[in-house]
Design a protein around this motif. Structure first.
Motif, PDB file in Angstrom:
ATOM      1  N   ASP A 284      21.051  -3.564 -31.796  1.00 31.43           N
ATOM      2  CA  ASP A 284      21.976  -4.118 -30.819  1.00 31.43           C
ATOM      3  C   ASP A 284      21.318  -5.049 -29.818  1.00 31.43           C
ATOM      4  N   PHE A 285      20.050  -4.744 -29.438  1.00 31.06           N
ATOM      5  CA  PHE A 285      19.427  -5.537 -28.363  1.00 31.06           C
ATOM      6  C   PHE A 285      18.125  -6.212 -28.733  1.00 31.06           C
ATOM      7  N   GLY A 286      17.532  -5.829 -29.846  1.00 27.66           N
ATOM      8  CA  GLY A 286      16.316  -6.507 -30.264  1.00 27.66           C
ATOM      9  C   GLY A 286      15.066  -5.690 -30.008  1.00 27.66           C
ATOM     10  N   LEU A 287      13.936  -6.315 -30.342  1.00 25.28           N
ATOM     11  CA  LEU A 287      12.653  -5.619 -30.424  1.00 25.28           C
ATOM     12  C   LEU A 287      12.158  -5.098 -29.083  1.00 25.28           C
TER      13      LEU A 287
ATOM     14  N   ALA B 228       7.687 -13.081 -21.484  1.00 28.89           N
ATOM     15  CA  ALA B 228       8.999 -12.850 -20.899  1.00 28.89           C
ATOM     16  C   ALA B 228      10.103 -13.197 -21.884  1.00 28.89           C
ATOM     17  N   ARG B 229       9.886 -14.319 -22.586  1.00 29.49           N
ATOM     18  CA  ARG B 229      10.927 -14.724 -23.534  1.00 29.49           C
ATOM     19  C   ARG B 229      10.432 -14.495 -24.959  1.00 29.49           C
ATOM     20  N   GLN B 230      11.292 -13.975 -25.744  1.00 30.41           N
ATOM     21  CA  GLN B 230      10.926 -13.700 -27.135  1.00 30.41           C
ATOM     22  C   GLN B 230      11.670 -14.658 -28.063  1.00 30.41           C
ATOM     23  N   THR B 231      10.942 -15.171 -29.034  1.00 31.00           N
ATOM     24  CA  THR B 231      11.594 -15.961 -30.071  1.00 31.00           C
ATOM     25  C   THR B 231      12.436 -14.999 -30.901  1.00 31.00           C
ATOM     26  N   PRO B 232      13.675 -15.380 -31.171  1.00 31.88           N
ATOM     27  CA  PRO B 232      14.461 -14.476 -32.021  1.00 31.88           C
ATOM     28  C   PRO B 232      13.886 -14.452 -33.450  1.00 31.88           C
TER      29      PRO B 232
ATOM     30  N   THR C 114      11.774  -7.608 -37.207  1.00 33.33           N
ATOM     31  CA  THR C 114      11.935  -6.722 -36.062  1.00 33.33           C
ATOM     32  C   THR C 114      11.650  -5.282 -36.476  1.00 33.33           C
ATOM     33  N   THR C 115      12.268  -4.893 -37.569  1.00 30.59           N
ATOM     34  CA  THR C 115      12.087  -3.528 -38.063  1.00 30.59           C
ATOM     35  C   THR C 115      10.629  -3.264 -38.394  1.00 30.59           C
ATOM     36  N   ALA C 116      10.010  -4.234 -39.106  1.00 30.51           N
ATOM     37  CA  ALA C 116       8.627  -4.044 -39.525  1.00 30.51           C
ATOM     38  C   ALA C 116       7.730  -3.817 -38.311  1.00 30.51           C
ATOM     39  N   ILE C 117       7.849  -4.697 -37.318  1.00 31.21           N
ATOM     40  CA  ILE C 117       6.999  -4.582 -36.133  1.00 31.21           C
ATOM     41  C   ILE C 117       7.270  -3.257 -35.411  1.00 31.21           C
ATOM     42  N   PHE C 118       8.532  -2.941 -35.284  1.00 29.21           N
ATOM     43  CA  PHE C 118       8.897  -1.698 -34.600  1.00 29.21           C
ATOM     44  C   PHE C 118       8.260  -0.490 -35.299  1.00 29.21           C
TER      45      PHE C 118
END
Ligand SMILES: Nc1nc2c(ncn2[C@@H]2O[C@H](COP(=O)(O)OP(=O)(O)OP(=O)(O)O)[C@@H](O)[C@H]2O)c(=O)[nH]1
Ligand SMILES: Nc1ncnc2c1ncn2[C@@H]1O[C@H](COP(=O)(O)OP(=O)(O)OP(=O)(O)O)[C@@H](O)[C@H]1O
Ligand SMILES: [Mg+2]
Ligand SMILES: [Mg+2]
Lengths: 407, 175
Positions: A261-264, A289-293, A299-303
């Motif tokens: 819903d909100f990202g990494l 501060a700002r993340q590239t989408p 996202t899942t992999a990094i998480f």
């Protein structure tokens, strides 16, 4: 020719002269040469027949007789032959049948220096011929050897090129297998993640909603009839709360919906808080501060990598805190988890094949065309870095067989 | 009792060891030095076959080649012959086959033994085993000999002697 001169010539030529008489006997005509006396003393003494003294001569006399009977032509020769006398002396002789006037003559001469010369030439000629023959044989043997060698080289070359072809197709096959394996692994991760997502949703939305409904119903019931069975109903409410809590936890463990819903970054921040509550280890989070989408896959992999790395920190590092860094550089997204704990020997840990955590992280990174770096040594903490190309989600064209070599 | 006397010729290509075989058999001698035979040399040797005494008149003929051709009149009266080839020079066997057919047409089908000489030169052996087998199948008597070592030499002459004394296997034909 004067007959005494003739006699001298005959003597000088070492010639034995036989004359055939009317009865067909061969009478020896003086002078008698020394060689004849040495060879056939009896015949010399008798001064007659040359028959029976030499098998060779006997054989020749058959040809001579034929000639004498025909009475024409220049005469016939016996060719040279060799006789050995009683004392072992060798005599090279040669016979000739002639007719002179009415006389049938047999001349036998001992071959002298002229013959020795002829013999020498013949000897030399034979030796040369034999040498030449030997040379030819050696040359043939060499040529044969050369041919065999060339054949061997040819065979070997063919063999090698065959082996080379085999090797090429082997490499191609392996490459194909590696690609298939990679695709399969990616698919597996996806399926696993989808499953988790589904279960998390199901637990949160369906089971959670049902439980909430149940709780509300129970509360309404309690309010309407507070006296009836209150103690056990209160107990049920407590169990229900506990159950709802567990379902929520389980749903979050499976997959935090924040991630979708909100990202990494929010998902990670939420995870660190929860991690602190569970383990007492504080995570310092450093990120831009700002993340590239980025894609949900990334996202899942990094998480998951951060999650697994922090689990390792909690299980093995024995530290009160850890640092997580998240950054983007160009087209690359990077994450680093660092602790100053016990550390370990990464090579030994990876070689041991005993665990799946480190391998899982490495595989996730590499499946996305990224890199996995592990810096650690016993006593000096652990730093785990993962960098993946932002564009690189499913299709990573990088040569797959070099994956093994990349750090 | 005076022994029966038979004429036996030694024929073959140049330097195959005809003279050496005779020298070994008659005089028990051998020389490495090659002395080309010119014309003919005749030696005699008496042997016994069973209880028959046989005197062989051994006609050692010059090797047949371009310098000296085999002289048919020397073959006259032969009872048999030893055909000699040099096992270390394969082509002398081909030459022997040619010589054999020439001898046969000069003196008829008289007995002979093929001596494959220089059998001590094993490492240079150069004869086609199949060709030999074929000759053996034709009924040829073949002996490996070494005039140098003496092996097989006596046997060659004894084999031939037996053939000479055996009753002719071919019918005598009309008188
Ligand atoms: N190693 C080896 N050499 C041999 C043997 N027999 C003969 N020789 C050698 O071969 C060469 C020729 O031998 P000869 O006996 O002279 O041959 P040949 O057939 O009488 O020769 P021509 O009469 O000239 O045709 C000589 O150098 C011999 O020493 C043998 O059994 N073994
Ligand atoms: N941060 C760390 N500090 C110290 N040691 C670590 C750390 N991370 C990993 N290790 C060592 O590396 C080993 C391998 O880690 P890995 O995550 O692959 O397996 P595991 O944690 O033992 O088991 P699992 O497969 O359940 O994750 C660990 O057993 C541990 O000894
Ligand atoms: Mg682990
Ligand atoms: Mg000779």
């Amino acid at each position: 020719m004067n007959s005494s001169v003739a006699t001298e010539v005959v003597r000088a030529l070492k010639l034995a002269v036989f004359r055939r008489d009317a009865s067909g006997r061969l009478r020896l005509h003086p002078p008698v040469p020394d060689w004849l006396t040495a060879l056939w003393p009896a015949a010399a003494a008798a001064g007659e027949s040359a028959h029976g003294v030499s098998p060779f001569l006997d054989n020749f006399l058959i040809d001579a007789a034929v000639y004498w009977e025909s009475g024409s032509g220049p005469g016939v020769g016996s060719g040279p032959w060799l006789e050995t006398d009683g004392r072992g002396g060798e005599h090279h002789l040669q016979g000739r049948a002639l007719t002179s006037g009415r006389h049938a003559l047999l001349l036998v001469e001992e071959l002298g220096p002229a013959f020795d010369e002829r013999r020498g030439i013949l000897q030399k000629a034979h030796e040369v011929a034999l040498d030449y023959e030997r040379l030819q044989r050696a040359e043939q043997a060499l040529a044969e050897e050369k041919r065999l060698l060339e054949q061997r080289v040819q065979d070997r070359t063919a063999e090698l090129s065959r082996a080379n072809l085999d090797l090429k197709s082997e490499v191609a096959t392996r490459q194909r297998y590696a690609e298939q394996l990679r695709a399969l692994s990616l698919r597996l991760v996806e399926v696993q993640e989808a499953e988790r997502q589904f279960l998390a949703r199901e637990l949160h939305d369906e089971i959670g909603q049902l439980l909430t409904g149940l709780k509300l119903s129970l509360e309404i019931f309690l309010r309407s009839a507070p006296a009836t069975g209150a103690p056990s109903c209160l107990e049920v409410l407590e169990v229900l709360d506990e159950l709802m809590q567990r379902v929520r936890q389980l749903s979050l463990d499976l997959r935090p919906h924040l991630l979708d819903d909100f990202g990494l970054v929010p998902a990670l921040e939420w995870h660190f808080k929860r991690f602190f509550k569970q383990t007492g280890i504080r995570v310092h989070f450093r990120h831009a501060a700002r993340q590239t989408p980025v894609s949900p896959q990334l996202t899942t992999a990094i998480f998951r990598v951060v999650q697994e790395a922090l689990t390792n920190v909690a299980r093995h590092a024995r530290v009160p805190e850890a640092t997580v860094r998240l950054w983007t550089a160009g087209d690359w997204l990077g994450a680093q988890i660092e602790d100053h704990g016990r550390g370990f020997d990464p090579e030994a840990a990876l070689a041991a094949h005993a665990s799946s955590g480190l391998f899982g992280m490495k595989e996730r990174a590499e499946l996305l065309g990224g890199q996995f770096t592990l810096d650690s040594a016993p006593g000096s903490g652990t730093r785990l870095t993962v960098e993946v190309p932002v564009a690189g989600t499913l299709s990573v064209p990088a040569a797959l067989h070099t994956q093994e070599d990349s750090p | 009792m005076t022994p029966i006397q038979k004429k036996v010729c030694l024929v073959g290509a140049v330097s195959v060891g005809k003279t050496s075989l005779v020298n070994r058999y008659v005089h028990s001698l051998f020389s490495e030095k090659y002395l080309v035979t010119i014309g003919v040399k005749i030696d005699a040797k008496t042997l016994r076959v069973g209880d028959v005494g046989l005197r062989l008149l051994l006609w050692d003929l010059a090797g047949d080649d371009d310098f000296q051709r085999l002289n048919a009149s020397y073959l006259r009266g032969s009872a048999g012959y030893v055909l000699v080839a040099d096992g270390s020079r394969g082509h002398t066997l081909d030459a022997a086959l040619d010589i054999q057919s020439r001898v046969a047409s000069a003196v008829g089908p008289i007995p002979f033994v093929l001596a494959l000489n220089k059998s001590d030169l094993r490492d240079q052996w150069d004869v086609d085993g199949r060709a030999l087998a074929e000759l053996a199948a034709r009924g040829w008597l073949i002996r490996h000999t070494s005039a140098k070592l003496g092996t097989g030499v006596q046997e060659v002459f004894e084999d031939l002697a037996r053939l000479l004394l055996a009753p002719a296997s071919t019918p005598p034909g009309p008188p």
